[in-house]
Design an enzyme around this catalytic site. Structure first.
Site, PDB file in Angstrom:
ATOM      1  N   ARG A 123      -3.953   7.727 -11.331  1.00 46.98           N
ATOM      2  CA  ARG A 123      -3.214   8.848 -11.931  1.00 46.98           C
ATOM      3  C   ARG A 123      -2.472   9.679 -10.895  1.00 46.98           C
ATOM      4  O   ARG A 123      -1.476  10.337 -11.203  1.00 46.98           O
ATOM      5  CB  ARG A 123      -4.144   9.700 -12.794  1.00 46.98           C
ATOM      6  CG  ARG A 123      -4.568   8.985 -14.089  1.00 46.98           C
ATOM      7  CD  ARG A 123      -5.543   9.789 -14.907  1.00 46.98           C
ATOM      8  NE  ARG A 123      -6.773  10.103 -14.209  1.00 46.98           N
ATOM      9  CZ  ARG A 123      -7.810   9.275 -14.105  1.00 46.98           C
ATOM     10  NH1 ARG A 123      -7.773   8.093 -14.686  1.00 46.98           N
ATOM     11  NH2 ARG A 123      -8.883   9.624 -13.433  1.00 46.98           N
ATOM     12  N   GLU A 168     -17.575  10.758  -7.807  1.00 50.09           N
ATOM     13  CA  GLU A 168     -18.493  11.452  -8.719  1.00 50.09           C
ATOM     14  C   GLU A 168     -19.315  10.404  -9.468  1.00 50.09           C
ATOM     15  O   GLU A 168     -20.477  10.602  -9.759  1.00 50.09           O
ATOM     16  CB  GLU A 168     -17.695  12.320  -9.707  1.00 50.09           C
ATOM     17  CG  GLU A 168     -18.561  13.207 -10.572  1.00 50.09           C
ATOM     18  CD  GLU A 168     -17.754  13.948 -11.628  1.00 50.09           C
ATOM     19  OE1 GLU A 168     -16.534  13.764 -11.720  1.00 50.09           O
ATOM     20  OE2 GLU A 168     -18.388  14.702 -12.385  1.00 50.09           O
TER      21      GLU A 168
HETATM   22  P1  AMP Z   1     -13.674  12.960  -6.483  1.00 50.23           P
HETATM   23  O1  AMP Z   1     -13.513  11.961  -5.372  1.00 50.23           O
HETATM   24  O2  AMP Z   1     -15.091  13.106  -6.932  1.00 50.23           O
HETATM   25  O3  AMP Z   1     -13.014  14.277  -6.169  1.00 50.23           O
HETATM   26  O4  AMP Z   1     -12.949  12.342  -7.739  1.00 50.23           O
HETATM   27  C1  AMP Z   1     -11.607  12.429  -7.880  1.00 50.23           C
HETATM   28  C2  AMP Z   1     -11.035  11.148  -8.425  1.00 50.23           C
HETATM   29  O5  AMP Z   1     -11.792  10.592  -9.497  1.00 50.23           O
HETATM   30  C3  AMP Z   1      -9.683  11.406  -8.993  1.00 50.23           C
HETATM   31  O6  AMP Z   1      -8.881  10.290  -8.684  1.00 50.23           O
HETATM   32  C4  AMP Z   1      -9.909  11.585 -10.462  1.00 50.23           C
HETATM   33  O7  AMP Z   1      -8.884  10.959 -11.164  1.00 50.23           O
HETATM   34  C5  AMP Z   1     -11.227  10.894 -10.741  1.00 50.23           C
HETATM   35  N1  AMP Z   1     -12.202  11.773 -11.410  1.00 50.23           N
HETATM   36  C6  AMP Z   1     -13.402  12.176 -10.933  1.00 50.23           C
HETATM   37  N2  AMP Z   1     -14.058  12.940 -11.790  1.00 50.23           N
HETATM   38  C7  AMP Z   1     -13.251  13.074 -12.852  1.00 50.23           C
HETATM   39  C8  AMP Z   1     -13.353  13.752 -14.092  1.00 50.23           C
HETATM   40  N3  AMP Z   1     -14.459  14.467 -14.403  1.00 50.23           N
HETATM   41  N4  AMP Z   1     -12.314  13.687 -14.941  1.00 50.23           N
HETATM   42  C9  AMP Z   1     -11.215  12.962 -14.638  1.00 50.23           C
HETATM   43  N5  AMP Z   1     -11.064  12.282 -13.499  1.00 50.23           N
HETATM   44  C10 AMP Z   1     -12.057  12.315 -12.606  1.00 50.23           C
END
Ligand code: AMP
Length: 172
Positions: free
Chosen positions: A59, A96
């Protein structure tokens, strides 16, 4: 709150139980909403437009490409493993939900290029941190990051290992 913020919807238990997924696709589908969201993300970079916006799969591509076009900058993709055809640099990171690896073409940027990292959601911050490492490995100057939505309770900002600004258009 900007009007487009109401277009972001929470999808509980996706992609697995306990995760509340921020679905930004309704923003993209709304002509005014998409334009306003890109304007909000672009605002901090108008005075000093970077050489390139680096979009994180998948995205992040959408927002980085729109920002690049809107401000007259280049676009560089950071991708999941095995997708880029030429020589790559890689960085492993925790998500995550799970873990992953990001790759970038080793020759995507000239040394010293001024770049902004772009993604849709800042959750734990691991993805943005991995992209920061990749861009630095290439000798780029990361002048900041642009994210549409932040999930403040996960404190992803704490993992942003840079003095450059991390701009978020909306607090989730
Ligand atoms: P992070 O590395 O945990 O900051 O996760 C960010 C990446 O995972 C981004 O590319 C987001 O598109 C996706 N992502 C993680 N958690 C979510 C969430 N709760 N909702 C939507 N996308 C998420």
């Amino acid at each position: 709150m900007p009007h487009w913020s109401s277009l972001i919807r929470d999808i509980p238990d996706f992609p697995k139980p306990g995760i509340v997924f921020k679905d930004i696709t309704p923003v993209l589908a709304d002509a005014r909403g998409f334009a306003a969201a890109i304007d909000a993300m672009a605002a901090p970079w108008r005075e000093a437009v970077p050489d390139a916006f680096i979009g994180i799969e998948s995205r992040g591509f959408i927002f980085a490409a729109a920002l690049a076009h809107s401000l007259g900058a280049g676009f560089v993709p950071v991708r999941k493993p095995g997708k880029l055809p030429a020589r790559t640099l890689a960085h492993d990171y925790a998500l995550e939900y799970g873990s992953d690896r990001l790759e970038m073409h080793a020759d995507a940027l000239p040394p010293g290029a001024r770049v902004v990292l772009v993604d849709d959601v800042l959750a734990t911050g691991g993805t943005l941190r991995a992209a920061l490492s990749l861009a630095r490995q290439q000798g780029a100057t990361v002048v900041g990051a642009a994210v549409l939505v932040e999930l403040p309770e996960l404190d992803g900002r704490a993992r942003w290992d840079s003095d450059a600004p991390l701009h978020v258009a909306l607090q989730g």
